[in-house]
Motif scaffolding. Structure first.
Motif: not given
Ligand SMILES: O=C(O)CCC(=O)C(=O)O
Length: 248
Positions: A152-154, A159-160
């Motif tokens: 996961s992003k912040e 995430e891509d």
């Protein structure tokens, strides 16, 4: 069966022997968890289940056993024998290693989702959530498929690109648990063919039965069915009391 050679399933002595070491804690992969004959029996049972058992989703179809959850709760009801034997008996031989250290009671799976993916179908990256104890045991049938693991992003978005890729061969068992279950997402890409599969990109390459099925890094998708065994934490005894949900 007379005249037919039965395939002997030799299980690893310990789950630690089949841990996917490149992944966060914890994932285990057993390439030959069921025999070809057992695979055919399961596929036949799934195919001949009453039509209303299937839920057609936009990118796959699904059976839920023994029933859907209601507010994260399962109505107590047994799984049919074809879903418990041989899979759950074999899983239980590893139970102590799978469960978390501080818990000592045996966790018997009480819920099974059966997903069927045609070539080009998949499932978006997701987490399985808090309704289940954080262990999923997936038996793959029919064909190989890749499970992609995302961080996961912040800001919490997915995430891509996946961080890792697990190749699941037919008749294999994949166990995901712990931090890998709670902190990461998993999904199946909607592709007709995988490319760029090799010992670097496939996290469980060393544990595969037949890496030679992959030619020049490519693997064509075929229909793959999965049985995901889980333990629902909240169980309502109402179903058992009424005695109406236990029919096999
Ligand atoms: O079919 C699979 O291996 C994955 C299924 C899945 O992610 C799910 O049912 O939540």
């Amino acid at each position: 069966m007379e005249g037919e050679a039965r395939q002997l399933i030799v299980m690893p002595a310990s789950l630690e022997d089949v841990r996917i070491k490149r992944l966060p804690s914890r994932a285990y992969y057993i390439a030959d968890f069921i025999s070809e004959e057992e695979e055919q029996v399961l596929l036949k049972k799934i195919e001949t289940a009453p039509k209303p058992r299937w839920k057609q989703l936009s990118r796959r179809r699904l059976q839920t056993w023994p029933s859907d959850l209601n507010k994260d709760t399962l109505l107590d009801s047994p799984l049919p024998t074809w879903l418990t034997e041989p899979v759950i008996s074999r899983l239980l031989s590893y139970q102590m290693s799978v469960e978390d250290g501080e818990k000592s009671k045996k966790l018997v799976p009480n819920h099974v989702l059966i997903n069927e993916y045609l070539p080009g179908q998949g499932i978006m990256p997701h987490k399985d959530g808090a309704a289940y104890y954080p262990v999923v045991c997936t038996v793959s049938l029919g064909a190989s498929i890749c499970l992609d693991i995302y961080g996961s992003k912040e800001d919490g978005a997915v995430e891509d690109q996946p961080r890792w890729r697990i190749l699941q061969e037919p008749r294999s068992l994949l166990i995901t648990a712990g931090e890998l279950y709670t902190d990461y997402l998993h999904g199946i890409a909607e592709v007709n063919e995988y490319v760029d599969l090799n010992p670097t990109t496939v996290s469980n390459w060393e544990l595969l039965r037949s890496p030679d099925e992959i030619v020049n890094g490519k693997l064509e998708r075929r229909t793959r069915t999965s049985l995901t065994y889980r333990h629902v934490i909240k169980v309502s005894k109402l179903g058992a009391k009424l005695g109406i949900f236990g029919k096999r």
